[in-house]
Design an enzyme around this catalytic site. Sequence first.
Site, mmCIF file in Angstrom:
data_model
loop_
_atom_site.group_PDB
_atom_site.id
_atom_site.type_symbol
_atom_site.label_atom_id
_atom_site.label_comp_id
_atom_site.label_asym_id
_atom_site.label_seq_id
_atom_site.Cartn_x
_atom_site.Cartn_y
_atom_site.Cartn_z
ATOM 1 N N SER A 101 0.655 -1.290 -0.128
ATOM 2 C CA SER A 101 0.215 0.119 -0.005
ATOM 3 C C SER A 101 0.782 1.556 -0.145
ATOM 4 O O SER A 101 2.055 1.223 -0.967
ATOM 5 C CB SER A 101 -1.170 0.224 1.048
ATOM 6 O OG SER A 101 -2.017 1.225 1.444
ATOM 7 N N TYR A 156 -5.729 7.675 -5.381
ATOM 8 C CA TYR A 156 -4.386 7.061 -5.044
ATOM 9 C C TYR A 156 -4.663 6.817 -4.340
ATOM 10 O O TYR A 156 -4.132 5.369 -3.715
ATOM 11 C CB TYR A 156 -2.795 8.326 -4.900
ATOM 12 C CG TYR A 156 -1.806 6.974 -4.323
ATOM 13 C CD1 TYR A 156 -1.310 6.312 -5.978
ATOM 14 C CD2 TYR A 156 -1.471 7.445 -3.435
ATOM 15 C CE1 TYR A 156 0.005 5.407 -5.070
ATOM 16 C CE2 TYR A 156 -0.204 6.491 -3.451
ATOM 17 C CZ TYR A 156 0.231 5.312 -3.845
ATOM 18 O OH TYR A 156 0.951 4.617 -3.566
ATOM 19 N N LYS A 196 -5.208 2.888 -2.178
ATOM 20 C CA LYS A 196 -4.195 2.843 -1.644
ATOM 21 C C LYS A 196 -5.451 2.123 -0.305
ATOM 22 O O LYS A 196 -5.698 1.165 0.590
ATOM 23 C CB LYS A 196 -3.493 2.797 -1.034
ATOM 24 C CG LYS A 196 -2.191 3.277 -1.911
ATOM 25 C CD LYS A 196 -1.905 1.981 -2.851
ATOM 26 C CE LYS A 196 -0.555 1.738 -3.569
ATOM 27 N NZ LYS A 196 -0.156 0.645 -4.210
#
Length: 232
Positions: free
Chosen positions: A173, A187, A191
């Site tokens: 991650s 993003y 994650k």
Amino acid sequence: MADAYFFLFFLFFLLPLLLLVVLYFLVKPRPVKIPLKNRHVFITGGSSGIGLALAHRAAAEGARVSILARSLGKLEEARNAIRLATGIEVAVFAADVRDFEAVKRAVDEAGPIDLLLLNHGVFVALELEKMELSEIKFTMDVNLMGTLNLIKAALPAMKNRKDPLPASIALVSSQAGQAGIYGYVAYSASKFGLRGLAEALQQEVIADNIHVSLIFPPDTDYSPRMSKKVGY
């Protein structure tokens, strides 16, 4: 009367507390050592950055290593670098993690996997308002769907392995998967999604002695032109 009060105290306070303590020790995560020597380690995003470093380390510790990325040229460079550093020949597979069929062909050709390290990832550092929908979709497809594609392709053989040793699925991650960061909306969403994926998956595979890890590395090198995380 005192006996009745003690019974109620035990029934409604002490007994639940004791059960919680027992459950805590039953479900408490415990460190599990995953042996590397003579086992198959498959690393995505393995042509550079964190993935390449992991491939070097696994090869040096005696693992059979396979690396996957999109660029065959970069994969060949990585293979040569690992060979020069360790004397070990690694297998390389060029595939886009967004393409399940391509991923499945690579996984099937590589053979049953003992340690699956999902290191691929991309990001575009822009405010959401300025991002194109295509950039948002690209980020989500690579980081989240690409991870699901790899796991789905590799899991049947991992579950049916003859090796009694524990297996591992490790998801890379990011610190942006722990806290939202300005300009990292897509993003961070991708994650953060990996955490839910990892927690749910662990419940499904623990009976097969497969242990799921979620890794939160800090910043790594990236390409300023596209802001793509190195390794994909």
